[in-house]
Enzyme design. Structure first.
Site, PDB file in Angstrom:
ATOM      1  N   ASP A  53       0.820  -1.210   0.000  1.00 12.33           N
ATOM      2  CA  ASP A  53       0.000   0.000   0.000  1.00 12.33           C
ATOM      3  C   ASP A  53       0.855   1.262   0.000  1.00 12.33           C
ATOM      4  O   ASP A  53       2.028   1.248   0.377  1.00 12.33           O
ATOM      5  CB  ASP A  53      -0.884   0.034   1.252  1.00 12.33           C
ATOM      6  CG  ASP A  53      -2.002  -0.993   1.226  1.00 12.33           C
ATOM      7  OD1 ASP A  53      -2.019  -1.849   0.324  1.00 12.33           O
ATOM      8  OD2 ASP A  53      -2.846  -0.951   2.140  1.00 12.33           O
ATOM      9  N   HIS A 103      -6.048   2.803  -4.021  1.00 12.88           N
ATOM     10  CA  HIS A 103      -6.023   2.889  -2.548  1.00 12.88           C
ATOM     11  C   HIS A 103      -6.505   4.260  -2.075  1.00 12.88           C
ATOM     12  O   HIS A 103      -6.045   4.760  -1.057  1.00 12.88           O
ATOM     13  CB  HIS A 103      -4.604   2.610  -2.044  1.00 12.88           C
ATOM     14  CG  HIS A 103      -4.499   2.398  -0.559  1.00 12.88           C
ATOM     15  ND1 HIS A 103      -5.380   1.618   0.165  1.00 12.88           N
ATOM     16  CD2 HIS A 103      -3.596   2.868   0.347  1.00 12.88           C
ATOM     17  CE1 HIS A 103      -5.017   1.607   1.442  1.00 12.88           C
ATOM     18  NE2 HIS A 103      -3.951   2.366   1.576  1.00 12.88           N
ATOM     19  N   HIS A 107      -5.937   8.985   1.126  1.00 11.17           N
ATOM     20  CA  HIS A 107      -5.861   8.078   2.275  1.00 11.17           C
ATOM     21  C   HIS A 107      -6.689   8.565   3.471  1.00 11.17           C
ATOM     22  O   HIS A 107      -6.234   8.572   4.617  1.00 11.17           O
ATOM     23  CB  HIS A 107      -4.405   7.887   2.701  1.00 11.17           C
ATOM     24  CG  HIS A 107      -4.146   6.571   3.391  1.00 11.17           C
ATOM     25  ND1 HIS A 107      -4.332   6.379   4.752  1.00 11.17           N
ATOM     26  CD2 HIS A 107      -3.722   5.387   2.921  1.00 11.17           C
ATOM     27  CE1 HIS A 107      -4.016   5.136   5.071  1.00 11.17           C
ATOM     28  NE2 HIS A 107      -3.647   4.506   3.975  1.00 11.17           N
ATOM     29  N   HIS A 196       3.551  -2.564   3.038  1.00  7.48           N
ATOM     30  CA  HIS A 196       3.544  -1.172   2.594  1.00  7.48           C
ATOM     31  C   HIS A 196       4.776  -0.836   1.761  1.00  7.48           C
ATOM     32  O   HIS A 196       5.892  -1.275   2.077  1.00  7.48           O
ATOM     33  CB  HIS A 196       3.439  -0.229   3.796  1.00  7.48           C
ATOM     34  CG  HIS A 196       2.097  -0.273   4.454  1.00  7.48           C
ATOM     35  ND1 HIS A 196       1.725  -1.297   5.320  1.00  7.48           N
ATOM     36  CD2 HIS A 196       1.001   0.529   4.332  1.00  7.48           C
ATOM     37  CE1 HIS A 196       0.474  -1.098   5.712  1.00  7.48           C
ATOM     38  NE2 HIS A 196       0.021   0.003   5.136  1.00  7.48           N
TER      39      HIS A 196
END
Length: 234
Positions: A53, A103, A107, A196
């Protein structure tokens, strides 16, 4: 997939600005180990989904190099704002054999947004990724794994399948490389692990993750938009 408890991950510090073309060029445009040979594919008794991510970032080129060196492919859940700022790195992800996914744009905690705001987060990321050469994403991961019926319905409207995870590497929480390797060892056929893009510990764990998967007859696969599970690369 099983429902994942909501988490509030600590926000990262200041993100990188536009990464230079020279940095992006450290990832060759040709596929090597990332494209499994027929004999390698025949040895796969199952597939798992490696996911990263929050990219693309200043760590992306090193991550891609490490994945390729270890014959692994992964799904990169990119933030739209970073895809828009670093299009060369999105192209590098694709050139390295990775799959690019959505994504969100900034965020946020999606379940706290209005439907219009959710739509903006998802649609702008679709446009940013496609405009950067990453293709039109088919997968969406809500930040922090936080979702509800509204988030899912908007994602569906854009042809996206919501993807959470089965195993949390805890790299966002400071887990060391050893712990990340142990987390990956819990993966079974079809399952997905959360990591990540920016995590140096996750990157350091990759060679041993690759060794562990090989020892168990598992290969890194793509995530099916139909089932939400890891399957053989198409």
């Amino acid at each position: 997939m099983s429902t994942v408890p909501r988490r509030s991950f600590p926000h990262r510090g200041k993100r990188w600005a536009v990464v230079t073309t020279a940095l992006a060029c450290t990832v060759p445009l040709t596929l090597t180990a990332a494209a499994a040979a027929p004999e390698q594919a025949a040895a796969c008794n199952g597939y798992v989904g490696l996911t990263f991510d929050d990219g693309p970032s200043g760590s992306t080129s090193a991550l891609l190099s490490t994945l390729r060196q270890n014959g692994l492919r992964a799904t990169m859940f990119n933030q739209g704002q970073y895809a828009a700022a670093n299009p060369s790195l999105v192209r590098a992800q694709v050139a390295a054999g990775m799959w690019v996914a959505n994504h969100s744009y900034t965020h946020p905690h999606m379940t706290r947004l209005t439907q219009a705001q959710i739509d903006s987060e998802i649609s702008r990321t679709q446009q940013a990724v496609a405009g950067s050469g990453g293709g039109t994403p088919k997968l969406f991961r809500p930040p922090y794994g936080e979702t509800n019926a509204t988030v899912r319905s908007v994602a569906t409207r854009y042809g996206l399948t919501e993807i959470l995870w089965n195993v949390d590497s805890q790299d966002w929480n400071g887990a060391g490389a050893d712990a990340i390797v142990q987390a990956a060892a819990r993966l079974t056929n079809g399952q997905i692990i959360l990591m990540h893009d920016w995590s140096a510990n996750a990157r350091a764990a990759i060679p041993r993750i690759a060794q562990g998967l090989t020892a168990r007859g598992l290969c890194a696969g793509m995530i099916s938009p139909q089932t939400g599970r890891a399957v053989a690369p198409g």
